[in-house]
Design a protein around this motif. Sequence first.
Motif, PDB file in Angstrom:
ATOM      1  N   ILE A 174      -6.365  -6.370  14.503  1.00 37.56           N
ATOM      2  CA  ILE A 174      -5.997  -4.985  14.219  1.00 37.56           C
ATOM      3  C   ILE A 174      -5.539  -4.943  12.766  1.00 37.56           C
ATOM      4  O   ILE A 174      -4.661  -5.720  12.372  1.00 37.56           O
ATOM      5  CB  ILE A 174      -4.881  -4.504  15.166  1.00 37.56           C
ATOM      6  N   LYS A 175      -6.140  -4.071  11.979  1.00 43.17           N
ATOM      7  CA  LYS A 175      -5.835  -3.991  10.554  1.00 43.17           C
ATOM      8  C   LYS A 175      -4.721  -2.973  10.320  1.00 43.17           C
ATOM      9  O   LYS A 175      -4.815  -1.824  10.751  1.00 43.17           O
ATOM     10  CB  LYS A 175      -7.086  -3.600   9.766  1.00 43.17           C
ATOM     11  N   ILE A 176      -3.672  -3.433   9.616  1.00 41.75           N
ATOM     12  CA  ILE A 176      -2.499  -2.603   9.356  1.00 41.75           C
ATOM     13  C   ILE A 176      -2.160  -2.651   7.867  1.00 41.75           C
ATOM     14  O   ILE A 176      -2.068  -3.735   7.286  1.00 41.75           O
ATOM     15  CB  ILE A 176      -1.285  -3.094  10.175  1.00 41.75           C
ATOM     16  N   LYS A 177      -1.976  -1.479   7.281  1.00 43.18           N
ATOM     17  CA  LYS A 177      -1.508  -1.385   5.897  1.00 43.18           C
ATOM     18  C   LYS A 177       0.002  -1.225   5.917  1.00 43.18           C
ATOM     19  O   LYS A 177       0.541  -0.467   6.720  1.00 43.18           O
ATOM     20  CB  LYS A 177      -2.144  -0.186   5.184  1.00 43.18           C
ATOM     21  N   LEU A 178       0.675  -1.944   5.004  1.00 39.85           N
ATOM     22  CA  LEU A 178       2.138  -1.900   4.906  1.00 39.85           C
ATOM     23  C   LEU A 178       2.572  -1.628   3.473  1.00 39.85           C
ATOM     24  O   LEU A 178       1.962  -2.142   2.533  1.00 39.85           O
ATOM     25  CB  LEU A 178       2.742  -3.234   5.358  1.00 39.85           C
ATOM     26  N   ARG A 179       3.643  -0.863   3.317  1.00 38.30           N
ATOM     27  CA  ARG A 179       4.178  -0.581   1.986  1.00 38.30           C
ATOM     28  C   ARG A 179       4.846  -1.808   1.376  1.00 38.30           C
ATOM     29  O   ARG A 179       4.868  -1.968   0.168  1.00 38.30           O
ATOM     30  CB  ARG A 179       5.201   0.547   2.056  1.00 38.30           C
ATOM     31  N   ALA A 180       5.409  -2.669   2.186  1.00 44.45           N
ATOM     32  CA  ALA A 180       6.173  -3.819   1.699  1.00 44.45           C
ATOM     33  C   ALA A 180       5.290  -4.803   0.944  1.00 44.45           C
ATOM     34  O   ALA A 180       4.128  -5.008   1.295  1.00 44.45           O
ATOM     35  CB  ALA A 180       6.842  -4.526   2.874  1.00 44.45           C
ATOM     36  N   PRO A 181       5.843  -5.428  -0.102  1.00 46.94           N
ATOM     37  CA  PRO A 181       5.095  -6.458  -0.834  1.00 46.94           C
ATOM     38  C   PRO A 181       5.022  -7.756  -0.032  1.00 46.94           C
ATOM     39  O   PRO A 181       5.861  -8.015   0.827  1.00 46.94           O
ATOM     40  CB  PRO A 181       5.916  -6.650  -2.107  1.00 46.94           C
ATOM     41  N   ALA A 182       4.049  -8.567  -0.361  1.00 47.38           N
ATOM     42  CA  ALA A 182       3.847  -9.842   0.345  1.00 47.38           C
ATOM     43  C   ALA A 182       4.614 -10.954  -0.364  1.00 47.38           C
ATOM     44  O   ALA A 182       4.039 -11.920  -0.849  1.00 47.38           O
ATOM     45  CB  ALA A 182       2.369 -10.173   0.405  1.00 47.38           C
ATOM     46  N   ARG A 183       5.924 -10.823  -0.434  1.00 45.83           N
ATOM     47  CA  ARG A 183       6.743 -11.892  -1.013  1.00 45.83           C
ATOM     48  C   ARG A 183       8.102 -11.903  -0.324  1.00 45.83           C
ATOM     49  O   ARG A 183       8.576 -10.880   0.158  1.00 45.83           O
ATOM     50  CB  ARG A 183       6.875 -11.756  -2.517  1.00 45.83           C
ATOM     51  N   THR A 230       0.845  -1.191   0.000  1.00 50.55           N
ATOM     52  CA  THR A 230       0.000   0.000   0.000  1.00 50.55           C
ATOM     53  C   THR A 230       0.887   1.251   0.000  1.00 50.55           C
ATOM     54  O   THR A 230       2.108   1.158   0.002  1.00 50.55           O
ATOM     55  CB  THR A 230      -0.933   0.021   1.231  1.00 50.55           C
ATOM     56  N   LYS A 231       0.266   2.403   0.036  1.00 52.22           N
ATOM     57  CA  LYS A 231       0.993   3.674  -0.032  1.00 52.22           C
ATOM     58  C   LYS A 231       1.770   3.985   1.248  1.00 52.22           C
ATOM     59  O   LYS A 231       2.858   4.536   1.197  1.00 52.22           O
ATOM     60  CB  LYS A 231      -0.004   4.792  -0.334  1.00 52.22           C
ATOM     61  N   ASP A 232       1.206   3.659   2.409  1.00 56.10           N
ATOM     62  CA  ASP A 232       1.814   4.008   3.702  1.00 56.10           C
ATOM     63  C   ASP A 232       1.770   2.833   4.662  1.00 56.10           C
ATOM     64  O   ASP A 232       0.975   1.917   4.510  1.00 56.10           O
ATOM     65  CB  ASP A 232       1.053   5.175   4.359  1.00 56.10           C
ATOM     66  N   ASP A 233       2.625   2.892   5.694  1.00 53.00           N
ATOM     67  CA  ASP A 233       2.558   1.977   6.832  1.00 53.00           C
ATOM     68  C   ASP A 233       1.670   2.653   7.866  1.00 53.00           C
ATOM     69  O   ASP A 233       2.049   3.692   8.419  1.00 53.00           O
ATOM     70  CB  ASP A 233       3.946   1.730   7.426  1.00 53.00           C
ATOM     71  N   VAL A 234       0.488   2.065   8.121  1.00 49.28           N
ATOM     72  CA  VAL A 234      -0.458   2.731   9.014  1.00 49.28           C
ATOM     73  C   VAL A 234      -1.444   1.722   9.608  1.00 49.28           C
ATOM     74  O   VAL A 234      -1.806   0.743   8.958  1.00 49.28           O
ATOM     75  CB  VAL A 234      -1.212   3.853   8.257  1.00 49.28           C
ATOM     76  N   VAL A 235      -1.844   1.987  10.851  1.00 51.45           N
ATOM     77  CA  VAL A 235      -2.912   1.207  11.487  1.00 51.45           C
ATOM     78  C   VAL A 235      -4.234   1.802  11.031  1.00 51.45           C
ATOM     79  O   VAL A 235      -4.463   3.004  11.168  1.00 51.45           O
ATOM     80  CB  VAL A 235      -2.805   1.256  13.026  1.00 51.45           C
ATOM     81  N   ILE A 236      -5.100   0.967  10.480  1.00 53.14           N
ATOM     82  CA  ILE A 236      -6.384   1.423   9.943  1.00 53.14           C
ATOM     83  C   ILE A 236      -7.488   1.371  10.994  1.00 53.14           C
ATOM     84  O   ILE A 236      -8.361   2.205  11.036  1.00 53.14           O
ATOM     85  CB  ILE A 236      -6.797   0.558   8.731  1.00 53.14           C
ATOM     86  N   GLY A 237      -7.460   0.345  11.829  1.00 58.50           N
ATOM     87  CA  GLY A 237      -8.509   0.159  12.822  1.00 58.50           C
ATOM     88  C   GLY A 237      -8.639  -1.319  13.131  1.00 58.50           C
ATOM     89  O   GLY A 237      -7.661  -2.054  13.102  1.00 58.50           O
ATOM     90  N   GLU A 238      -9.859  -1.743  13.366  1.00 62.97           N
ATOM     91  CA  GLU A 238     -10.089  -3.143  13.692  1.00 62.97           C
ATOM     92  C   GLU A 238     -10.739  -3.859  12.522  1.00 62.97           C
ATOM     93  O   GLU A 238     -11.477  -3.271  11.744  1.00 62.97           O
ATOM     94  CB  GLU A 238     -10.950  -3.257  14.943  1.00 62.97           C
ATOM     95  N   HIS A 239     -10.431  -5.144  12.422  1.00 62.45           N
ATOM     96  CA  HIS A 239     -10.973  -6.031  11.385  1.00 62.45           C
ATOM     97  C   HIS A 239     -11.436  -7.282  12.119  1.00 62.45           C
ATOM     98  O   HIS A 239     -10.660  -8.198  12.338  1.00 62.45           O
ATOM     99  CB  HIS A 239      -9.882  -6.343  10.356  1.00 62.45           C
ATOM    100  N   GLY A 240     -12.689  -7.258  12.602  1.00 64.76           N
ATOM    101  CA  GLY A 240     -13.148  -8.314  13.497  1.00 64.76           C
ATOM    102  C   GLY A 240     -12.404  -8.192  14.812  1.00 64.76           C
ATOM    103  O   GLY A 240     -12.353  -7.130  15.409  1.00 64.76           O
ATOM    104  N   ASP A 241     -11.756  -9.271  15.256  1.00 61.89           N
ATOM    105  CA  ASP A 241     -10.950  -9.248  16.478  1.00 61.89           C
ATOM    106  C   ASP A 241      -9.522  -8.782  16.218  1.00 61.89           C
ATOM    107  O   ASP A 241      -8.760  -8.580  17.154  1.00 61.89           O
ATOM    108  CB  ASP A 241     -10.903 -10.646  17.103  1.00 61.89           C
TER     109      ASP A 241
END
Length: 92
Positions: free
Chosen positions: A29-38, A16-27
């Motif tokens: 904590i939802k976090i966006k990260l710039r790094a790719p998932a590989r 994603t664009k930034d490293d940031v805590v978005i909020g909650e996703h069920g139980d």
Amino acid sequence: MIQVMATLLVHIVPHTKDDVVIGEHGDAIKIKLRAPAREGKANAALMRFLAEQLQVPGHTIVLERGRRTRNKLIRIEGLSEADARRRLLGAV
């Protein structure tokens, strides 16, 4: 001596664009990260991000489960679950 330890569910959104805590996703904590998932890049970025946000040494954070999935179980030594959630979600 009683050792304090937090266990958190985390849901990450990689590349994603930034490293940031978005909020909650069920139980979790939802976090966006710039790094790719590989090649473990998102996991390493998550550990660094959590250490910085929680103001704890990196070695106190352990990825217990979820190396290849967006849903992860994180253990943090020296911090209670309530403290960890408050520090991460406080600015959201």
